[in-house]
Design a protein around this motif. Structure first.
Motif, PDB file in Angstrom:
ATOM      1  N   THR A  36       0.797  -1.238   0.000  1.00 52.52           N
ATOM      2  CA  THR A  36       0.000   0.000   0.000  1.00 52.52           C
ATOM      3  C   THR A  36       0.825   1.281   0.000  1.00 52.52           C
ATOM      4  OG1 THR A  36      -0.257  -0.218   2.408  1.00 52.52           O
ATOM      5  CG2 THR A  36      -2.016  -1.111   1.029  1.00 52.52           C
ATOM      6  N   PRO A  52      -5.975  -2.260   4.438  1.00 51.26           N
ATOM      7  CA  PRO A  52      -5.673  -3.424   3.592  1.00 51.26           C
ATOM      8  C   PRO A  52      -5.965  -4.740   4.305  1.00 51.26           C
ATOM      9  CG  PRO A  52      -3.656  -2.515   4.510  1.00 51.26           C
ATOM     10  CD  PRO A  52      -4.756  -1.565   4.902  1.00 51.26           C
ATOM     11  N   ALA A  61      -8.400  -3.530  -0.394  1.00 51.84           N
ATOM     12  CA  ALA A  61      -8.278  -2.337   0.441  1.00 51.84           C
ATOM     13  C   ALA A  61      -9.362  -1.358   0.027  1.00 51.84           C
ATOM     14  CB  ALA A  61      -6.894  -1.699   0.296  1.00 51.84           C
TER      15      ALA A  61
END
Length: 259
Positions: A36, A52, A61
């Motif tokens: 992420t 996430p 996510a």
């Protein structure tokens, strides 16, 4: 060859198997949170994956988008974005992911990244109109409502240079500062050309006509355009026009921005 050397030679293949097995297990179990921050950094904070779940290989996510530089004004999209990461391209130094947003994206997209740059395949996504408020004035004052859709061509990034086209379509727009509903439907086309980009604003329909052209760049940003009202809505749109720019003619104001 002494006894211990023979034992070490016999055990070496098993040690290698153990190391490779452990490495494979760790790779397979890499959490989704590992990937992420990459999206946040690569997009300059405009594309963020929050909350996430799952792994690097198959995870999901919540997608949070920021239109401007103020990430505190970012907008959370409903639903989840899911991804699948291909395993074998990693051995060539390439990350290849297929992504799909469950509620806003009709077709999956592919993200292909290497150490030199990245490519996002063409796609479309519906976003809340509140996303536009993140651009700052006058959008945060207008509090626009309507259906907003983003569509882009293959988008390529190399460091701080980007190449591609992004089209923003706002359909049946309305504003809390105007009683005229809808004001119209509009299209913004951003053409990224390396270190700079051009932006073109046009009107598809409606009593409020907006048109203009600008240049977005690291050194300077400028935009020049006009806003005008249909004669039958002159009185109802007078206040909104005064808010948008300076009068330049009958029922018309000039839209200017420079930084």
């Amino acid at each position: 060859m002494n006894f211990w050397m023979r034992r070490l030679r016999a055990a070496l293949p098993w040690l290698l198997v153990a190391v490779l097995s452990s490495g494979t297990v760790l790779l397979v179990l890499l959490p989704a949170a590992w990937i992420t921050p990459v999206f946040t950094k690569a997009s300059g904070g405009h594309v963020n994956l929050v909350d996430p779940a799952g792994s690097l290989w198959h995870g999901s996510a919540t997608l949070m988008l920021a239109a401007g530089s103020d990430t505190s004004a970012a907008t959370l999209l409903p639903g989840r974005i899911e991804w699948h990461t291909a395993f074998w391209p990693l051995f060539t130094g390439r990350v290849r992911m297929t992504m799909l947003q469950s509620e806003a994206m009709p077709d999956p997209i592919t993200v292909d990244a290497t150490g030199r740059g990245s490519t996002v395949s063409q796609g479309t996504i519906a976003v809340p109109a509140s996303l536009l408020s993140g651009l700052g004035a006058p959008f945060n004052t207008l509090d626009l409502q309507g259906d907003v859709r983003l569509a882009w061509s293959d988008w390529r990034s190399f460091g701080k240079q980007s190449f591609g086209q992004l089209t923003v379509t706002l359909t049946d727009a309305s504003s809390r500062v105007s009683l005229v509903k809808p004001l119209g439907s509009y299209r913004v086309v951003v053409q990224a050309e390396g270190d700079s980009s051009t932006i073109d604003l046009s009107t598809l329909k409606g009593p409020l006509t907006l048109n203009g052209h600008g240049v977005l760049g690291g050194a300077a940003t400028s935009f020049n355009g006009t806003a005008s009202a249909a004669p039958e809505q002159r009185d109802n749109l007078a206040g909104l026009l005064n808010l948008l720019g300076r009068p330049s003619g009958p029922d018309t104001v000039t839209l200017t921005f420079a930084h």
